[in-house]
Design an enzyme around this catalytic site. Structure first.
Site, mmCIF file in Angstrom:
data_model
loop_
_atom_site.group_PDB
_atom_site.id
_atom_site.type_symbol
_atom_site.label_atom_id
_atom_site.label_comp_id
_atom_site.label_asym_id
_atom_site.label_seq_id
_atom_site.Cartn_x
_atom_site.Cartn_y
_atom_site.Cartn_z
ATOM 1 N N GLU A 268 41.584 51.078 13.469
ATOM 2 C CA GLU A 268 41.814 52.090 12.780
ATOM 3 C C GLU A 268 41.069 53.296 12.755
ATOM 4 O OE1 GLU A 268 45.108 51.049 11.865
ATOM 5 O OE2 GLU A 268 45.500 48.992 11.885
ATOM 6 N N ARG A 272 43.757 56.381 15.334
ATOM 7 C CA ARG A 272 44.273 56.890 14.120
ATOM 8 C C ARG A 272 43.057 58.148 14.010
ATOM 9 N NH1 ARG A 272 47.837 54.006 9.233
ATOM 10 N NH2 ARG A 272 47.395 52.177 10.401
ATOM 11 N N ASP A 401 48.356 43.064 21.080
ATOM 12 C CA ASP A 401 48.828 44.377 21.388
ATOM 13 C C ASP A 401 48.035 44.800 22.617
ATOM 14 O OD1 ASP A 401 48.120 44.718 19.016
ATOM 15 O OD2 ASP A 401 49.797 45.448 18.579
ATOM 16 N N GLU A 535 58.266 51.219 17.015
ATOM 17 C CA GLU A 535 56.945 50.498 18.435
ATOM 18 C C GLU A 535 58.847 50.167 18.925
ATOM 19 O OE1 GLU A 535 56.083 49.043 15.279
ATOM 20 O OE2 GLU A 535 53.870 49.616 16.377
ATOM 21 N N THR A 621 47.304 53.566 21.577
ATOM 22 C CA THR A 621 48.428 53.335 20.866
ATOM 23 C C THR A 621 48.891 53.987 19.728
ATOM 24 O OG1 THR A 621 48.831 50.923 20.213
ATOM 25 C CG2 THR A 621 45.963 51.947 19.659
HETATM 26 C C1 DMJ Z 1 50.098 51.563 14.716
HETATM 27 O O1 DMJ Z 1 48.744 52.362 14.106
HETATM 28 C C2 DMJ Z 1 50.221 51.732 16.343
HETATM 29 O O2 DMJ Z 1 51.242 51.901 17.091
HETATM 30 C C3 DMJ Z 1 48.934 49.904 15.840
HETATM 31 O O3 DMJ Z 1 48.608 49.790 17.475
HETATM 32 C C4 DMJ Z 1 49.739 49.654 15.438
HETATM 33 N N1 DMJ Z 1 50.424 49.351 14.517
HETATM 34 C C5 DMJ Z 1 50.911 50.285 14.173
HETATM 35 C C6 DMJ Z 1 52.351 50.979 14.101
HETATM 36 O O4 DMJ Z 1 53.204 50.097 13.587
#
Ligand code: DMJ
Length: 643
Positions: A268, A272, A401, A535, A621
């Site tokens: 995370e 982020r 994912d 998503e 992501t």
């Molecule tokens: C986000 O922090 C990112 O997209 C992560 O890869 C998966 N989940 C959350 C949002 O749903």
């Protein structure tokens, strides 16, 4: 000659120091004192030992040792019987002179040892005279000095590298009035989310929009790292919200400090914070973002200190101690976590000229390549101690994912040079299509989850990102199956739209089933929530970019309206607990990814394609855009620091 009473002989414990009236009352304090004293006393003990040995050993051995020392240090091996020689600057005399000279040397060394020893004793005595407070103050000053030195080192300007071609960071204004209005509406939503966070949650990781106060989750430990600020920066930038961007930059400059005793999620924090800071750096050119990203990356590196090099899920930013989530298949690391570091780490090596980051992620890749995969599928769990797979679960949603996403994006980000990553992606997607992708009775294409040889006919909201991924990977696919993958992307987008459309709020549930007559609908109560996730909208946007089919803008607008109607509160935006209820309750969390991703993808959906064109930018992501690196190969040779 007096010897100190505290000689640490043969591992015996030191007796407590007796400091008279100012003797330290607590054992703890005694231990702290020893930080300095032990060093001093060991030093003086060592000198005493040498001195003593020198005097008390029998003469012959004394001379032998000494001669050896002198020969080793001063005199190259020469035959001294042949009279005087001048060798390499040393004047070597005949035998008779030698003895005299040795005696002189002995005397000189004795004097020196005696003087050093006395000096050390004097210093130790001086220390003993000081009060506890004085000594503590001295220790503190020393510590501060070290911290200052480290800080100076941390904020050293990084070596300059040629910036990649940064195209399309300020444009995208649509000519169509209706589209422009929609885009402005999204910008207004962003302002509402930001302003409320600014007012009620500033500096906290996230906002509780109903309680109107800061919020955080365990992924950020107990720290207040301003996650929303870092996550939102690039969205603010592309929307032209420059005052807000500057406020965020100022906060980061003055307050964002990673030396906190807090256990955070490596994944995370990477997607982020490092992703957010790198994107803000590339867009704005402001050095502070790059410096902070590199500082933070240094704090994540200890997470890789495992027997296999597969990082722990969590790391304490201060101590560097790592560990895994207890629930993850007997303490395994998670595929979507250790497999979602590549993009950011390659950029870190590119920007710093330091290959350490690149090497860490390439090591993970190499290790994965060597492993057997059941049915060609990657299980979600890998034990970082043994290097073996945990439970055989495979998912394109949560836990798996973004590993697949980053294989594709590693290839794109390398200007399509990293063909190894592309091959791994192609192989993985083929296995996924074969074992996980099915059509429901009602004709909806879905991606299920593989659990110990059984396909669970359930799809998560998270899995909906895969529609966009298939479309993004269509070009360059094996056997020229571009049309097939674009079609697959469209089918997933359609299924995910259905999951929204079949609810009361027109917002998608967290997970939905394709079983026993149920199609794209959540069954269990704890799967009916919507927490402002991106998503589905992300997939609409990719599909829009590749097809320009207006239905994707239409679907995106439906979602934006539903969010504005059901998730907007006066203190920001909140998730809802049941998308099938006409009077939903709020979860009272404004997630940082709502500003980083959901609103960014919506804004891009209503912008022209020249804003962040996909030929030049690859989104991590968390939707943070990173530029394509036009490198000759993946060894980062574009950076002069490597040459
Ligand atoms: C986000 O922090 C990112 O997209 C992560 O890869 C998966 N989940 C959350 C949002 O749903």
């Amino acid at each position: 000659m007096t010897t100190p009473a505290l000689l640490p002989l043969s591992g015996r414990r030191l007796p407590p120091l007796n400091l008279g009236a100012s003797a330290l009352p607590h054992h703890r304090a005694t231990l702290r004192l020893s930080e300095k004293f032990i060093l001093l006393l060991i030093l003086s003990a060592f000198i005493t030992l040498c001195f003593g040995a020198f005097f008390f050993l029998p003469d012959s051995s004394k001379h032998k040792r000494f001669d050896l020392g002198l020969e080793d240090v001063l005199i190259p091996h020469v035959d001294t019987s042949k009279g005087d020689k001048n060798l390499g600057g040393f004047l070597i005399h005949g035998q008779g002179h030698d003895e005299h000279r040795h005696r002189e040397e002995e005397e000189r060394l004795r004097n020196k040892i005696r003087a050093d020893h006395e000096k050390a004793l004097e210093e130790a005595k001086e220390k003993l005279k000081k009060s506890r407070d004085e000594i503590q103050a001295e220790i503190q000053t020393e510590k501060n000095k070290v911290v200052q030195e480290l800080k100076k080192k941390d904020s050293k300007p990084l070596p300059p590298v040629p910036l990649p071609n940064l195209i399309g960071i300020n444009s995208g204004e649509p000519t169509d009035l209706d589209i422009r209005e929609k885009r402005n509406k999204i910008k207004e939503m962003m302002k509402h989310a930001w302003d409320n966070y600014r007012q009620y949650g500033w500096g906290h990781n996230e906002l509780k929009p109903i309680a109107r106060k800061g919020h955080s989750t365990n992924i950020f430990g107990n720290s207040q790292l301003g996650a929303t600020i870092v996550d939102a920066l690039d969205t603010l930038y592309i929307m032209g919200l420059h005052n807000e961007f500057r406020e965020g930059q100022e906060w980061i400059d003055k307050n964002l400090d990673f030396s906190v005793n807090s256990e955070v999620s490596v994944f995370e924090v990477n997607i982020r914070f490092i992703g957010g800071l790198l994107a803000a750096y590339y867009l704005s050119g402001q050095e502070v973002f790059k410096i902070k990203a590199v500082q933070l990356a240094g704090k994540l590196l200890p997470a890789f200190n495992t027997p296999t090099g597969i990082p722990w899920a969590m790391v304490n930013l201060k101590s560097g101690v790592g560990r895994n989530w207890g629930w993850a298949s007997a303490g395994s690391s998670i595929l979507a976590e250790f497999g979602t570091l590549h993009m950011e780490f390659v950029h870190l090596s590119y920007l710093t000229g330091d290959p350490v980051y690149y090497n860490k992620v390439m090591h993970i890749r190499k290790l994965l390549q060597k492993m057997d995969r059941p049915n060609g599928l990657y299980p979600n769990y890998l034990n970082p101690r043994t290097g073996r797979w945990g439970q055989h679960h495979t998912s394109v949603g949560g836990l798996g994912d973004s590993f697949y996403e980053y294989l594709l994006k590693a290839w794109l980000m390398s200007d399509k040079m990293d063909t190894e990553a592309r091959k791994m992606y192609d192989d993985a997607i083929e296995a996924i299509e074969k074992h996980l992708i099915r059509k429901s009775n009602g004709g909806l294409t879905f991606i299920g989850e593989w659990k110990n040889g059984h396909l669970e006919r359930k799809m998560g909201h998270l899995t909906c990102f895969a529609g966009g991924m298939f479309a993004l990977g269509a070009d360059g696919s094996r056997d020229d199956k571009a049309g097939h993958y674009l079609q697959l992307g469209a089918e997933i987008a359609h299924t995910c739209h259905e999951s929204y459309d079949r609810t009361t709020l027109k917002l998608g549930p967290e997970a939905f089933k394709f079983d026993g007559g149920v199609e794209a609908v959540a069954v269990r109560q704890n799967e009916k929530y919507y927490i402002l996730r991106p998503e589905v909208i992300e997939t609409y946007w990719y599909m829009w970019r590749f097809t320009h089919d207006p239905k994707y803008r239409q679907w995106g607008w439906e979602a934006a309206q539903a969010i504005d109607k059901y998730c907007r509160v006066s203190g920001g935006f909140s998730g809802v607990k049941d998308v099938y209820s006409s009077s939903p309750t709020y979860d009272d969390v404004q997630q940082s990814f709502f500003l980083a991703e959901t609103l960014k993808y919506l804004y891009l959906l209503f912008s022209n394609d020249d804003l962040l064109p996909l030929d030049n930018w690859v989104f991590n992501t968390e939707a943070h855009p990173l530029p394509v690196l036009h490198l000759a190969n993946t060894t980062l040779s574009g950076n002069p620091a490597y040459q």
